[in-house]
Design a protein around this motif. Structure first.
Motif, PDB file in Angstrom:
ATOM      1  N   PHE A  77     -47.161 -48.499 101.540  1.00  0.00           N
ATOM      2  CA  PHE A  77     -46.744 -49.439 102.490  1.00  0.00           C
ATOM      3  C   PHE A  77     -45.897 -48.926 103.765  1.00  0.00           C
ATOM      4  CE2 PHE A  77     -42.954 -52.172 104.193  1.00  0.00           C
ATOM      5  CZ  PHE A  77     -43.535 -53.490 104.461  1.00  0.00           C
ATOM      6  N   THR A  78     -45.067 -47.849 103.180  1.00  0.00           N
ATOM      7  CA  THR A  78     -44.150 -47.033 104.230  1.00  0.00           C
ATOM      8  C   THR A  78     -45.181 -46.405 105.322  1.00  0.00           C
ATOM      9  OG1 THR A  78     -42.328 -46.705 102.678  1.00  0.00           O
ATOM     10  CG2 THR A  78     -42.424 -45.106 104.283  1.00  0.00           C
ATOM     11  N   ALA A  79     -46.464 -45.883 104.554  1.00  0.00           N
ATOM     12  CA  ALA A  79     -47.199 -45.335 105.496  1.00  0.00           C
ATOM     13  C   ALA A  79     -47.528 -46.117 106.702  1.00  0.00           C
ATOM     14  CB  ALA A  79     -48.421 -44.628 104.894  1.00  0.00           C
ATOM     15  N   PHE A  80     -47.894 -47.588 106.349  1.00  0.00           N
ATOM     16  CA  PHE A  80     -48.173 -48.324 107.467  1.00  0.00           C
ATOM     17  C   PHE A  80     -47.019 -48.790 108.244  1.00  0.00           C
ATOM     18  CE2 PHE A  80     -52.143 -48.564 105.347  1.00  0.00           C
ATOM     19  CZ  PHE A  80     -52.986 -48.910 106.299  1.00  0.00           C
ATOM     20  N   ASN A  81     -45.735 -48.720 108.041  1.00  0.00           N
ATOM     21  CA  ASN A  81     -44.948 -49.507 108.493  1.00  0.00           C
ATOM     22  C   ASN A  81     -43.679 -48.463 108.816  1.00  0.00           C
ATOM     23  OD1 ASN A  81     -45.479 -52.487 108.262  1.00  0.00           O
ATOM     24  ND2 ASN A  81     -46.226 -51.593 106.347  1.00  0.00           N
ATOM     25  N   SER A  83     -42.633 -47.055 111.152  1.00  0.00           N
ATOM     26  CA  SER A  83     -42.062 -46.927 112.623  1.00  0.00           C
ATOM     27  C   SER A  83     -41.436 -48.157 113.038  1.00  0.00           C
ATOM     28  CB  SER A  83     -43.425 -46.593 113.547  1.00  0.00           C
ATOM     29  OG  SER A  83     -44.424 -47.542 113.414  1.00  0.00           O
ATOM     30  N   ASP A  84     -41.431 -48.986 112.123  1.00  0.00           N
ATOM     31  CA  ASP A  84     -40.990 -50.439 112.243  1.00  0.00           C
ATOM     32  C   ASP A  84     -39.812 -50.675 111.282  1.00  0.00           C
ATOM     33  OD1 ASP A  84     -40.353 -53.208 112.749  1.00  0.00           O
ATOM     34  OD2 ASP A  84     -42.401 -53.749 112.842  1.00  0.00           O
ATOM     35  N   ASP A  85     -38.555 -50.487 111.823  1.00  0.00           N
ATOM     36  CA  ASP A  85     -37.545 -50.578 111.074  1.00  0.00           C
ATOM     37  C   ASP A  85     -37.157 -52.165 110.462  1.00  0.00           C
ATOM     38  OD1 ASP A  85     -36.743 -47.862 111.312  1.00  0.00           O
ATOM     39  OD2 ASP A  85     -35.357 -48.415 112.983  1.00  0.00           O
ATOM     40  N   ALA A  86     -37.484 -53.035 111.090  1.00  0.00           N
ATOM     41  CA  ALA A  86     -37.588 -54.519 110.702  1.00  0.00           C
ATOM     42  C   ALA A  86     -38.444 -54.702 109.446  1.00  0.00           C
ATOM     43  CB  ALA A  86     -37.948 -55.660 111.564  1.00  0.00           C
ATOM     44  N   ALA A  87     -39.746 -54.216 109.828  1.00  0.00           N
ATOM     45  CA  ALA A  87     -40.750 -54.344 108.761  1.00  0.00           C
ATOM     46  C   ALA A  87     -40.429 -53.493 107.444  1.00  0.00           C
ATOM     47  CB  ALA A  87     -42.218 -54.002 109.139  1.00  0.00           C
ATOM     48  N   ALA A 258     -52.493 -56.737 110.979  1.00  0.00           N
ATOM     49  CA  ALA A 258     -51.353 -56.190 111.242  1.00  0.00           C
ATOM     50  C   ALA A 258     -50.660 -54.945 110.252  1.00  0.00           C
ATOM     51  CB  ALA A 258     -50.260 -57.250 111.703  1.00  0.00           C
ATOM     52  N   ALA A 259     -49.876 -54.323 110.709  1.00  0.00           N
ATOM     53  CA  ALA A 259     -49.316 -53.183 109.756  1.00  0.00           C
ATOM     54  C   ALA A 259     -48.641 -53.794 108.630  1.00  0.00           C
ATOM     55  CB  ALA A 259     -48.430 -52.297 110.462  1.00  0.00           C
ATOM     56  N   LEU A 260     -47.772 -54.878 108.799  1.00  0.00           N
ATOM     57  CA  LEU A 260     -46.890 -55.543 107.564  1.00  0.00           C
ATOM     58  C   LEU A 260     -47.864 -56.269 106.600  1.00  0.00           C
ATOM     59  CD1 LEU A 260     -43.587 -57.448 107.913  1.00  0.00           C
ATOM     60  CD2 LEU A 260     -45.158 -57.567 106.011  1.00  0.00           C
ATOM     61  N   PRO A 261     -48.718 -56.925 106.836  1.00  0.00           N
ATOM     62  CA  PRO A 261     -49.737 -57.572 105.818  1.00  0.00           C
ATOM     63  C   PRO A 261     -50.729 -56.549 105.351  1.00  0.00           C
ATOM     64  CG  PRO A 261     -50.201 -58.429 107.955  1.00  0.00           C
ATOM     65  CD  PRO A 261     -49.077 -57.680 108.173  1.00  0.00           C
ATOM     66  N   LEU A 326     -41.464 -64.988 111.585  1.00  0.00           N
ATOM     67  CA  LEU A 326     -42.696 -64.419 111.737  1.00  0.00           C
ATOM     68  C   LEU A 326     -43.200 -63.223 111.007  1.00  0.00           C
ATOM     69  CD1 LEU A 326     -45.317 -63.871 113.254  1.00  0.00           C
ATOM     70  CD2 LEU A 326     -44.040 -62.165 114.909  1.00  0.00           C
ATOM     71  N   LEU A 327     -42.177 -62.372 110.383  1.00  0.00           N
ATOM     72  CA  LEU A 327     -42.244 -61.257 109.404  1.00  0.00           C
ATOM     73  C   LEU A 327     -42.468 -61.634 108.186  1.00  0.00           C
ATOM     74  CD1 LEU A 327     -39.433 -58.707 110.592  1.00  0.00           C
ATOM     75  CD2 LEU A 327     -41.846 -58.480 111.066  1.00  0.00           C
ATOM     76  N   TYR A 328     -41.826 -63.012 107.905  1.00  0.00           N
ATOM     77  CA  TYR A 328     -41.864 -63.271 106.496  1.00  0.00           C
ATOM     78  C   TYR A 328     -43.271 -64.013 106.265  1.00  0.00           C
ATOM     79  CZ  TYR A 328     -41.181 -66.603 102.277  1.00  0.00           C
ATOM     80  OH  TYR A 328     -41.395 -67.195 101.128  1.00  0.00           O
ATOM     81  N   GLN A 329     -43.687 -64.777 107.503  1.00  0.00           N
ATOM     82  CA  GLN A 329     -44.987 -65.372 107.497  1.00  0.00           C
ATOM     83  C   GLN A 329     -46.078 -64.218 107.223  1.00  0.00           C
ATOM     84  OE1 GLN A 329     -46.051 -68.380 107.212  1.00  0.00           O
ATOM     85  NE2 GLN A 329     -44.875 -69.766 108.616  1.00  0.00           N
ATOM     86  N   GLU A 330     -45.998 -63.116 107.906  1.00  0.00           N
ATOM     87  CA  GLU A 330     -46.824 -61.789 107.760  1.00  0.00           C
ATOM     88  C   GLU A 330     -46.964 -61.397 106.325  1.00  0.00           C
ATOM     89  OE1 GLU A 330     -45.966 -59.123 110.495  1.00  0.00           O
ATOM     90  OE2 GLU A 330     -47.124 -60.075 112.274  1.00  0.00           O
ATOM     91  N   ALA A 331     -45.544 -61.405 105.875  1.00  0.00           N
ATOM     92  CA  ALA A 331     -45.418 -61.075 104.284  1.00  0.00           C
ATOM     93  C   ALA A 331     -46.235 -61.745 103.355  1.00  0.00           C
ATOM     94  CB  ALA A 331     -43.993 -60.912 104.039  1.00  0.00           C
TER      95      ALA A 331
END
Length: 362
Positions: A77-81, A83-87, A258-261, A326-331
Motif C-alpha cells: 500500500f505504501t509503495a502505491f501511495n 507520495s499522497d499524505d492523505a491516502a 487509482a493508487a488508493l484502491p 472521496l477517499l473513503y469511497q475509494e477505500a
C-alpha cells in the motif's frame, strides 16, 4: 438520499452534564462496534488461556505468519501511495483478515478442508485482530483529554480489583465497562478500545471447561456465548450496511485503478498470501516450524488467499483513517473488490488443490 439520511440520523443521550450527541453512523461505529471488540477480546483471552494460543510451541507459525501478513500489505500500500499524505493515513486498511467470512468460504469446501487449516486460519486471524487493535490504539487516537483518561484509569483499576477479589458476577464488570466506554469516548482514544479492555478483564476462572449443561461456565464464556449471536447477526450486518454503501454512479475505470484502491487490492489479494506463505516457508527452512498436518505448500497458498478477505476490520480502519468522502469511497471500493477477489480466488484454488472427499463407507 434515504440511505444518507439514515446514516446521519441524530441520536442524543443526555444525563445531567453528560451529553452524547452523534449521528447514528457514529453510534454504530463507536458504540456497537465496542461490543464487537469486546467479543474479540473475550475470544483472544479464552484462546490464550485455554485454547489454540495456550500452547506456546504452537504459536510460532501463526504469530509470525500473521505479522508478515500485516507487514507485506502495508508495504505494498505504501509503495502505491507514499507520495499522497492523505491516502497514507489508511496504510493499515489492507492489513486485516475477516475471520467470519474466511471461515465461511472454507465451509463451502466441506470435508475436503483439513481441520489443521481451519485451526491455523482462525489462529492467524485472532493474532491479526490483536495486531489491528494495537494499530488502532497507536495510530488512530487523537486529541487526548486528561480528565476522562483519569476516570477511565479508575474504572480499569476497579475491574482489576474485582479480579483480585475473585468476583465472578458479570454485572459489576459490565457496569464499569459502560463507564469506561464513556470515559474513553470523551478522552480522544477510540471508544472501541474500551470494549477490548473490558473483555480482557472479564474473569476466565475455569480454564478447562466445555460447553455442556452439567458444568458451570466461566464468566468469560457465558458472556461470549450470550453476545456472539447479537454480534454475528445484528451488529456486524448493521455495521456493514452503514459503512459499505458505495454509489456506483459516476465511477469509471480510472477510479477503480487509482493508487488508493489499487494499494488496498494488491495489499490484500497479493500482499497477504506473499507475507503468510513466505513466513511459513522461511520458518520451515530454518527448522522453527513445519506446515500443519494435511497441509502442503499449495494448501498454504490457498490459506494465504483466504486471509485476503479483509471486509469488516478493513472497513472499520478505513472509517477511522478517512474523513474525506472521496477517499473513503475509494477505500470501500478497494476493500470490496479485494475481498471478493480473495474469496473467489481462494475458493477456486483450494477446490483445485485439496483432495476431494472419498465415498462414505457403507
Amino acid at each position: 438520499s434515504a440511505y444518507e439520511a439514515f446514516r446521519d440520523l441524530p441520536v442524543q443521550v443526555r444525563i445531567g452534564a453528560l451529553d452524547l450527541n452523534k449521528p447514528l453512523l457514529l453510534w454504530i461505529n463507536d458504540g456497537l462496534m465496542a461490543i464487537f471488540f469486546l467479543v474479540v477480546a473475550l475470544e483472544i483471552k479464552r484462546e490464550a488461556l485455554s485454547g489454540q494460543l495456550a500452547e506456546r510451541s504452537q504459536l510460532v507459525l501463526p504469530m509470525l505468519c500473521a505479522a508478515a501478513g500485516v507487514l507485506m500489505p502495508a508495504l505494498l500500500f505504501t509503495a502505491f501511495n507514499r507520495s499522497d499524505d492523505a491516502a497514507m493515513r489508511g496504510w493499515a486498511v489492507p492489513t486485516a483478515t475477516d475471520i467470519a467470512f474466511a471461515l465461511g468460504v472454507l465451509a463451502l469446501l466441506g470435508s475436503r478442508v483439513p481441520t489443521a487449516m481451519k485451526l491455523l486460519l482462525s489462529t492467524i486471524a485472532v493474532v491479526d485482530d490483536l495486531i489491528a487493535i494495537l494499530i488502532i490504539a497507536l495510530f488512530y487516537s487523537h486529541g487526548l483529554s486528561v480528565t476522562p483518561l483519569i476516570w477511565a484509569a479508575a474504572a480499569l483499576a476497579a475491574m482489576v480489583l474485582l479480579n483480585r477479589r475473585g468476583v465472578t458476577s458479570l454485572g459489576p464488570y459490565l457496569a464499569l465497562g459502560v463507564v469506561l466506554w464513556v470515559c474513553v469516548l470523551k478522552s480522544g482514544i477510540h471508544a472501541t478500545l474500551a470494549g477490548v479492555a473490558t473483555g480482557l478483564l472479564i474473569p476466565h476462572v475455569d480454564k478447562g471447561n466445555h460447553i455442556d449443561d452439567e458444568k458451570e461456565h466461566s464468566p468469560l464464556e457465558t458472556l461470549e456465548h450470550a453476545l456472539h449471536p447479537w454480534v454475528a447477526y445484528a451488529i456486524l450486518p448493521l455495521f456493514a450496511f452503514v459503512n459499505a454503501g458505495l454509489s456506483l454512479s459516476g465511477i469509471e475505470l480510472k477510479d477503480a485503478t487509482a493508487a488508493l484502491p489499487m494499494g488496498i487490492v494488491l495489499g490484500l489479494v497479493v500482499g497477504k498470501p506473499i507475507g503468510i506463505v513466505g513466513a511459513a516457508l522461511l520458518m520451515r527452512a530454518l527448522g522453527w516450524a513445519q506446515f500443519p498436518a494435511g497441509m502442503d505448500l499449495r494448501a498454504m497458498i490457498g490459506l494465504g488467499l483466504m486471509c485476503g478477505i479483509g471486509f469488516t476490520m478493513s472497513l472499520f480502519i478505513a472509517s477511522l483513517a478517512y474523513a474525506e468522502p472521496l477517499l473513503y469511497q475509494e477505500a470501500v471500493l478497494g476493500i470490496l473488490a479485494a475481498s471478493v477477489l480473495s474469496a473467489i480466488g481462494g475458493f477456486l484454488w483450494l477446490r483445485a488443490v485439496l483432495p476431494a472427499p472419498g465415498p462414505r463407507n457403507a
